[in-house]
Design a protein around this motif. Sequence first.
Motif, mmCIF file in Angstrom:
data_model
loop_
_atom_site.group_PDB
_atom_site.id
_atom_site.type_symbol
_atom_site.label_atom_id
_atom_site.label_comp_id
_atom_site.label_asym_id
_atom_site.label_seq_id
_atom_site.Cartn_x
_atom_site.Cartn_y
_atom_site.Cartn_z
ATOM 1 N N ALA A 81 0.827 -1.199 0.000
ATOM 2 C CA ALA A 81 0.000 0.000 0.000
ATOM 3 C C ALA A 81 0.863 1.250 0.000
ATOM 4 C CB ALA A 81 -0.911 -0.005 1.222
ATOM 5 N N PRO A 82 0.368 2.312 -0.606
ATOM 6 C CA PRO A 82 1.097 3.585 -0.523
ATOM 7 C C PRO A 82 1.114 4.094 0.921
ATOM 8 C CG PRO A 82 -0.608 3.636 -2.226
ATOM 9 C CD PRO A 82 -0.842 2.419 -1.413
ATOM 10 N N ALA A 83 2.035 4.972 1.208
ATOM 11 C CA ALA A 83 2.089 5.579 2.532
ATOM 12 C C ALA A 83 0.810 6.367 2.792
ATOM 13 C CB ALA A 83 3.307 6.484 2.643
ATOM 14 N N ALA A 84 0.384 6.412 4.055
ATOM 15 C CA ALA A 84 -0.830 7.154 4.396
ATOM 16 C C ALA A 84 -0.657 8.637 4.107
ATOM 17 C CB ALA A 84 -1.182 6.927 5.860
ATOM 18 N N ALA A 85 0.451 9.205 4.533
ATOM 19 C CA ALA A 85 0.743 10.623 4.291
ATOM 20 C C ALA A 85 2.249 10.801 4.331
ATOM 21 C CB ALA A 85 0.068 11.515 5.318
ATOM 22 N N SER A 86 2.792 11.354 3.278
ATOM 23 C CA SER A 86 4.247 11.532 3.196
ATOM 24 C C SER A 86 4.542 12.739 2.314
ATOM 25 C CB SER A 86 4.907 10.272 2.627
ATOM 26 O OG SER A 86 6.301 10.438 2.514
ATOM 27 N N ALA A 87 4.701 13.894 2.961
ATOM 28 C CA ALA A 87 4.976 15.121 2.215
ATOM 29 C C ALA A 87 6.471 15.251 1.955
ATOM 30 C CB ALA A 87 4.477 16.330 2.992
ATOM 31 N N SER A 88 6.790 15.795 0.795
ATOM 32 C CA SER A 88 8.188 16.020 0.436
ATOM 33 C C SER A 88 8.640 17.381 0.940
ATOM 34 C CB SER A 88 8.352 15.955 -1.090
ATOM 35 O OG SER A 88 9.632 16.390 -1.477
#
Length: 775
Positions: free
Chosen positions: A491-498
């Motif tokens: 699954a993609p990460a729940a929340a991951s800002a660059s």
Amino acid sequence: MRHRTAARGRTALAARTTLAALAAVLLAGVLLPSTSTAATPLGGSAASARVAAAAKATVTATLVSVSPQLARPGDDVTVVVEVRNGTKKTIDEPRASLSLNRYRPSTRADVDTWADADPDSDVGPVLAAKDAPDALAPGATWTATITADAASLGLTAVWGPRPLAVTVTDGAGSSPTTSPRLAVVRSFLLWYPVGADGAGGSSETVTPVNLSVAVPLTGPALEASDATATATAIEAATTGRLADVVDATSDVDGVTWVADPALVAAASNATGAAASWARQVCALAKAHDTYLLPAFDADAGALAHAGHDIPRGSAAVTSARCGTSETATDLRHAWNDGLTWPATGTPDKVTFAAAVRSGRGLVVTRGSQDGPLSPVTPASDTPDAVTSVQTESGDATALVADDQLSSLLARTHDTAAALQLVLAQTAVIARQADADPADAAQLLATLPRTWNPDPGTANAELDALHDAPWIALQPLSTLARAQPDHVVRRAPAAASASRKELDPEAVDALLGARTSVGRFATVVEDPKALTAPVEADTLAPLAVAYRSDAAARDEAVRAALDASHAVTASLSVVGGSTLNIISAQGDVPVTVRNALDQPARVMVELHSTDPKLSVLKTPEVTVGAHDSATVGVPVRAIGNGNVSAYVELLTPGGHSITTAPAFDVRVRASWETVATTVIVVLLGLGLVAGIWRTVRRGRSSARVTRAQAPEAEVAGTPEATGQVPVAPAPPGTVPPGPPSPRDAAPPAPAHDPARHDTEDPSSDPATHAGRSGPA
């Protein structure tokens, strides 16, 4: 079915390695080296890194071409390499030897193992060699052309890639197996005997892989608030990199453009080469699969992490002059829509959800080994590119680009080796279908936003993919309609800002300013004249291209906010002094100034902070361009006191434009009543005093009767003769007695001998002088 395991390939490889150890003389080079090195994605391979790091101090060999790219029975094979002496020592007798390994790789791991093998690993039996005509001095290069005749190939009738290598040694007659190797370049021969006549021909059925190639047409970060800088940037891009991208990909079927409509629109409104480039894109896009990005290639990740949907952009920034006419084409309706291409490889679920909410649920991502959206259970088969991602806003369709194929096609150096590797990898994937057309792979390769190709080289590579019989190039729109696979993926990460994306506060400010100007523009007849420039200003800093220049992005944000504030501040309230309200009802005068180039219609709302002053109505006023107007706001005063009030300007729809500073109002509601009462009382008192004075003083002795007044002496009138008729008394009436002393006539004045009267003495018989009778 396409379900072969990597273990099968490794077992066969190990067995052949054992045989090679027992029969080194007879079978040397026929088998693959028994290396256990893990497959490394191309573009970042260990071998490539070592070669790049030592290129300045070593001898290097670079593949120039392999021809034919599809070798058939009876074909001679020619390989061209460029040898460069990067050492400080002269190579006296350079020799290039062509080797071929007849083992057919069955998995992508096998292909990577050969490509990444150590220079000292086995290269296979030598088919042909070429000696340099002269010594190779330090820094010099030599282009070696080596040809192996068809009879020496000795390949079976099974189609697929075969490992080949070119080894550089020093010495006439030297051999890779007996002499030190100065350089080794590894590649593949694509053997394709299918349909060929004769003993070497094959009747195999080939099921091609479906490959889509997505190419972004995005430009540099644009300074929308600086027209000169924007024009310069667009001109440079459309005559340089973007022109090369279009030239390299325009005539290849199955290659899809993913374009920024604002860039094309801005270029079409420019002059010279930029406008020509835009017209070319518009014309080619009619027959070319083309998708629409958000205007200015807005950063989906930054918007999502700030809690916003992805703006589509209005016609003001997406309309291009695609032809010679003045009519503009809204590219939102000309190209495919609904696609999101985040800046990062695999976005998080927050970004997927924002894409779905924005109507852009088709999301281009980039796969990686053991990364998000990669299979949970590794397999030798390559998973399809189409999968589904569940979000709180609905399901998104993820188009997962193959990381290795994408990196190879994006190369702008060593392109021949990259192309041969792409052909080898896709051939292996195609063979995994085991001739079952229903099981054909669905693949996607994406090129980076900064791709800067050589048009001729890139076009030749794409043509080679198009011509390969095991590859079916298909547009992205066809891939998007494919059914998602059922592979269980991470699954993609729940929340991951660059850390490279714009911070949420700045995103809020930009989109808030854009919304404010949009509402403000409803006060004028031509809203686009106000919204179009500000929309470009506020969307441009959101561009993905600004991730590489945070300082320039910060400046663009400040300029955009200043530009939007300048528009909304065009309507203002002229400040006033303290006002006095001395009546129960009245008007508060408010002056509105308009600095716009067109008339503005606003509502003037007065706010009171105390119930002593009640606002009765919100009037509307139209103020001319570069003019001011005053309007009265009706109010009711209740009681006395000082009240603080302020004025707010509203759009006709009720949205706030601006709020003026507060001012004081002195409310004296009873003053008018008190003043009126005082005046009435004073007037009444004056009247009473006059009457009393008149009664108190009586008739003045100075007054005369009308009979005595000179102006009454008119001949023939009773007043002139003194003979005023008296009505006779009614019968039976007793005559009145002598007058009382109070009623007696005043005494006659003394005779003045100096006065010469013109009248004779009265002869009235009622007087004593005229009375006759006895004495």
